[in-house]
Motif scaffolding. Structure first.
Motif, PDB file in Angstrom:
ATOM      1  N   UNK A   1      -4.368 -22.307   0.388  1.00 52.88           N
ATOM      2  CA  UNK A   1      -3.583 -21.334  -0.356  1.00 52.88           C
ATOM      3  C   UNK A   1      -4.477 -20.279  -1.031  1.00 52.88           C
TER       4      UNK A   1
ATOM      5  N   UNK B   1       7.663 -22.597 -10.292  1.00 56.45           N
ATOM      6  CA  UNK B   1       7.318 -22.421  -8.879  1.00 56.45           C
ATOM      7  C   UNK B   1       7.632 -21.008  -8.407  1.00 56.45           C
TER       8      UNK B   1
ATOM      9  N   UNK C   1     -11.753  -6.431  -4.979  1.00 53.48           N
ATOM     10  CA  UNK C   1     -10.576  -6.447  -5.858  1.00 53.48           C
ATOM     11  C   UNK C   1     -11.019  -6.562  -7.315  1.00 53.48           C
TER      12      UNK C   1
ATOM     13  N   UNK D   1      -7.339  -7.577   2.260  1.00 52.23           N
ATOM     14  CA  UNK D   1      -6.687  -6.590   3.128  1.00 52.23           C
ATOM     15  C   UNK D   1      -6.574  -5.255   2.395  1.00 52.23           C
ATOM     16  N   UNK D   2      -6.454  -5.331   1.071  1.00 53.26           N
ATOM     17  CA  UNK D   2      -6.281  -4.115   0.278  1.00 53.26           C
ATOM     18  C   UNK D   2      -7.622  -3.489  -0.055  1.00 53.26           C
TER      19      UNK D   2
ATOM     20  N   UNK E   1      -7.601 -10.352  -9.447  1.00 56.36           N
ATOM     21  CA  UNK E   1      -7.897 -11.485  -8.576  1.00 56.36           C
ATOM     22  C   UNK E   1      -7.506 -12.781  -9.290  1.00 56.36           C
TER      23      UNK E   1
ATOM     24  N   UNK F   1      -5.197 -11.695   1.328  1.00 55.33           N
ATOM     25  CA  UNK F   1      -4.320 -10.536   1.092  1.00 55.33           C
ATOM     26  C   UNK F   1      -5.026  -9.505   0.228  1.00 55.33           C
ATOM     27  N   UNK F   2      -5.736  -9.990  -0.799  1.00 56.42           N
ATOM     28  CA  UNK F   2      -6.465  -9.061  -1.672  1.00 56.42           C
ATOM     29  C   UNK F   2      -7.484  -8.268  -0.853  1.00 56.42           C
TER      30      UNK F   2
ATOM     31  N   UNK G   1      -2.939 -25.925  -3.295  1.00 59.12           N
ATOM     32  CA  UNK G   1      -2.842 -26.585  -1.994  1.00 59.12           C
ATOM     33  C   UNK G   1      -3.926 -25.998  -1.089  1.00 59.12           C
TER      34      UNK G   1
ATOM     35  N   UNK H   1      -5.617 -17.896   1.472  1.00 59.66           N
ATOM     36  CA  UNK H   1      -4.525 -17.008   1.890  1.00 59.66           C
ATOM     37  C   UNK H   1      -4.376 -15.858   0.892  1.00 59.66           C
ATOM     38  N   UNK H   2      -4.406 -16.209  -0.407  1.00 57.24           N
ATOM     39  CA  UNK H   2      -4.226 -15.195  -1.452  1.00 57.24           C
ATOM     40  C   UNK H   2      -5.396 -14.213  -1.454  1.00 57.24           C
TER      41      UNK H   2
ATOM     42  N   UNK I   1      -5.167 -13.094 -11.643  1.00 60.70           N
ATOM     43  CA  UNK I   1      -3.701 -13.139 -11.693  1.00 60.70           C
ATOM     44  C   UNK I   1      -3.174 -13.678 -10.358  1.00 60.70           C
ATOM     45  N   UNK I   2      -3.790 -13.187  -9.270  1.00 62.42           N
ATOM     46  CA  UNK I   2      -3.362 -13.560  -7.921  1.00 62.42           C
ATOM     47  C   UNK I   2      -3.650 -15.033  -7.631  1.00 62.42           C
TER      48      UNK I   2
ATOM     49  N   UNK J   1      -4.179  -3.967  -7.551  1.00 63.13           N
ATOM     50  CA  UNK J   1      -5.399  -3.729  -6.756  1.00 63.13           C
ATOM     51  C   UNK J   1      -5.250  -2.471  -5.908  1.00 63.13           C
TER      52      UNK J   1
ATOM     53  N   UNK K   1       1.819 -23.282  -8.386  1.00 65.01           N
ATOM     54  CA  UNK K   1       2.754 -23.806  -7.390  1.00 65.01           C
ATOM     55  C   UNK K   1       2.616 -25.328  -7.292  1.00 65.01           C
TER      56      UNK K   1
ATOM     57  N   UNK L   1       0.842  -1.207   0.000  1.00 68.37           N
ATOM     58  CA  UNK L   1       0.000   0.000   0.000  1.00 68.37           C
ATOM     59  C   UNK L   1       0.881   1.263   0.000  1.00 68.37           C
TER      60      UNK L   1
ATOM     61  N   UNK M   1      -4.529 -17.556  -9.494  1.00 70.14           N
ATOM     62  CA  UNK M   1      -4.024 -18.593 -10.399  1.00 70.14           C
ATOM     63  C   UNK M   1      -2.621 -19.063 -10.017  1.00 70.14           C
ATOM     64  N   UNK M   2      -1.912 -18.292  -9.192  1.00 68.35           N
ATOM     65  CA  UNK M   2      -0.583 -18.747  -8.766  1.00 68.35           C
ATOM     66  C   UNK M   2      -0.691 -19.994  -7.892  1.00 68.35           C
TER      67      UNK M   2
ATOM     68  N   UNK N   1      -0.313  -8.514  -8.799  1.00 70.58           N
ATOM     69  CA  UNK N   1      -1.771  -8.443  -8.670  1.00 70.58           C
ATOM     70  C   UNK N   1      -2.157  -7.563  -7.488  1.00 70.58           C
ATOM     71  N   UNK N   2      -1.464  -7.774  -6.357  1.00 69.87           N
ATOM     72  CA  UNK N   2      -1.803  -6.995  -5.159  1.00 69.87           C
ATOM     73  C   UNK N   2      -1.520  -5.508  -5.378  1.00 69.87           C
TER      74      UNK N   2
END
Lengths: 413, 413
Positions: free
Chosen positions: B46, A69, B61, B56-57, B66, B53-54, B43, B49-50, B68-69, A83, B76, A20, B71-72, A79-80
């Motif tokens: 996961x 990976x 989003x 939080x912003x 979202x 974070x979005x 997993x 978790x992602x 892009x975020x 946003x 993994x 941010x 799909x990681x 991405x973050x």
């Protein structure tokens, strides 16, 4: 209005809160009318977390899969950040290395950039968007995800700046610029407003803490003005440019570099015949040991002394290699010393100004430091001295060359 | 030797240890000579978790970012699984949705697959590699990363199986197959060796715990044999096929489905005139409330009773909409009841076998359950009853239709 590429490293984007803050910084630049392309690293800790999982599976993960990976780390940050920028009312679009596309060779985990397509980025910029690109990654001609070797995200930023013909490439980091020497060694060390690419490269031992050398080389090659700035403090940072600054009144020395990670090897009594140097350094190179300083002096009695330095943790291996070599030479013997340090005076100014070397040697003599080796390049003079005198030497030189005090070229920020 | 697409969900790949178990499973299949394409989810934990974070912003989003975020997450898993497979001496290559490429429309976070390029996968399979594909994601025609809506990775697996003309699509999950009914309700519930697509769809209330309905529809449409299996237990699972099993001796009922998440709304005294049904359901549809069962009976005195069911958490809104509608109708009134359950008997066999309905009603009468509504389709008969009798009804029907005991078609595993 100019086009600026800004790069933020892992610590700068290490949490959502920091992302941010970065968004605030980017938004402020955008508000002053600049077009912005942002390059980001993975959030600090993320790359290690990913590699950790790979190593739970296997000691030697496939390089191709390691790239798949690890590249997710930067993708998450893009991405973050996009946003966070949109939240501030900006238009923003994220891109992976593949999407841009940053074409690399296929050397997984240490790929080199071949070509960058700037069309999508230019189209987005023309629409008023901030472009956010994942650093450290690209794609090979077969569509495989690659990651760049050393230099990583810094190199991405410089390469994008070159491809976009950006007005400036700004590297945000945890220091506020390049210093005349390490502030932990010399209290009077001060931030340089400008430094040339060549000086920056010669200052490697300082500079590598600030910028990846590969990125500096890249920027020099493609004439990309590079600026190092602090991520979260205001300030002009240090501009790394191609040109010497013509406005400088006393164009002498940019800074004092030093390195205590080297060790010295001397072969005494080498036959003074053609090929002797090769017979010594050939086997060292074959053992993949990198050599830094090399000094050879003409001797009197058909033999010579040959001295070079290697990284300190290569010393044992280098010594073993040398002993085998020396066994084939009549009367030669090997001596090693790991208690040495290299101290260098760097500055493009010394090209045209005589007397830098003598001033350097005088300053060292004045504080009683004996010089073991001397080596010079066009813009650097290095001496090897006993390690325990390193800080003393750096302080003496910093003071002697007038580096303490105000910046040599305080331009308007 | 056949070509098999295997899909492992988030729990099955929820840790590095579990990914290693999946690799063991895949390696065993490969060892028996099959060509394998593996589709994996992120997993477990996961994706949340992602998304965390979005959020939080920003609360909302950008859908593009979202994708892009998120799909990681699958990316993994693909890399880690490919590493684990290589560790076992197999050749393996991971692909993102973009790389495959799985072309979708541009509806971010709920994209639909348009086309799949099978060339890279076929080339890898021909070289003897296991292909590992990230589920739940694709790429639109502009190169933007997309994620699929409901159905996610199951849909990816089925779509890949269709594109590759695979012999079977195996969905590994935390149950060992599709059951005649919920084993938590009926002790004698048993795993079906086979079920048809139509039955599976009608068993939605059971099946949705096992397979995403969209994936089942997709598999039926493209004639992809689908098998549900347990990730970490051996067993034949349940095969979902297009054909009725001709070998079945008593082709009657596949299973008993139930649902207690619905509520019932009745409009009494609706004028028995053309358009009345539309006047009632039109506004419900406009309010984006989904309707399940609809029953209307011919009445005697120029009015009729119109009853339908909605998801229980839509009841309050649906009731409010209806009260406005009813205010424009003479003498109509609204009644609602959320204490209901739907119990269904499902089986393609009932098409050609009379008497299923009467057997069903007899079984319910025998245990004293009153039927509130009845609705039928070609392969399903559903009744709405008082909620508290639901388990009793399911057990009575399961027993009456001879579902307790041995599988109806125990094929060699």
């Amino acid at each position: 209005m100019s086009l600026i590429v800004q790069k933020f490293g892992g610590t700068s984007v290490g949490s959502v809160a920091r992302i941010e803050q970065v968004a605030d910084k980017v938004a402020a630049f955008r508000a002053s009318g600049h077009d912005i392309v942002v390059v980001v690293s993975a959030m600090s800790g993320e790359t290690n977390r990913l590699i950790g999982m790979a190593h739970e599976i296997t000691e030697h993960p496939l390089p191709r899969e390691l790239d798949v990976l690890v590249s997710t780390g930067e993708q998450v940050t893009t991405a973050l950040l996009a946003m966070a920028l949109e939240k501030r009312g900006l238009s923003a679009r994220s891109y992976t290395g593949s999407q841009v596309r940053i074409l690399t060779d296929s050397a997984h985990t240490k790929a080199r950039i071949r070509e960058i397509d700037n069309q999508r980025m230019h189209a987005d910029l023309a629409r008023g968007s901030v472009v956010v690109v994942a650093g450290f990654q690209g794609v090979d001609e077969h569509g495989n995800i690659t990651t760049l070797g050393r230099g990583g995200s810094d190199t991405t930023a410089v390469a994008l700046a070159a491809a976009l013909k950006a007005d400036e490439c700004q590297i945000y980091t945890d220091v506020d610029g390049v210093y005349t020497t390490d502030p932990r060694v010399v209290d009077g060390a001060r931030r340089l407003d400008r430094i040339t690419f060549e000086e920056m490269l010669e200052m490697a031992s300082m500079g590598s803490r600030v910028l990846q050398i590969r990125a500096v080389e890249f920027a020099g090659k493609y004439h990309v003005p590079l600026r190092v700035l602090h991520s979260f403090k205001d300030g002009p940072g240090t501009l790394i440019t191609l040109e010497e600054d013509e406005s400088m009144e006393t164009p002498t020395i940019a800074g004092i570099a030093f390195n205590r990670d080297e060790a010295k090897l001397t072969v005494r009594g080498v036959p003074d015949t053609p090929g002797a140097a090769y017979r010594i350094l050939g086997p060292i190179g074959e053992a993949n040991i990198e050599v830094d300083v090399i000094v050879q002096n003409v001797a009197g009695d058909n033999t010579t002394d040959f001295t070079f330095t290697v990284a300190r943790n290569d010393l044992a291996e280098a010594e073993a290699v040398l002993r085998e070599v020396v066994a084939t030479m009549d009367s030669a013997e090997v001596r090693s010393d790991s208690r040495i340090a290299k101290v260098s005076v760097v500055g493009v100014g010394m090209r045209s100004h005589a007397g830098v070397a003598s001033q350097m040697f005088a300053a060292l003599a004045e504080v009683g430091i004996n010089i073991q080796m001397i080596t010079t390049s066009e813009i650097k003079i290095s001496v090897i001295i006993e390690e325990k005198y390193m800080e003393l030497a750096v302080r003496a030189l910093h003071s002697s060359f007038g580096l303490d005090g105000e910046p040599r070229d305080e331009h308007a920020a």
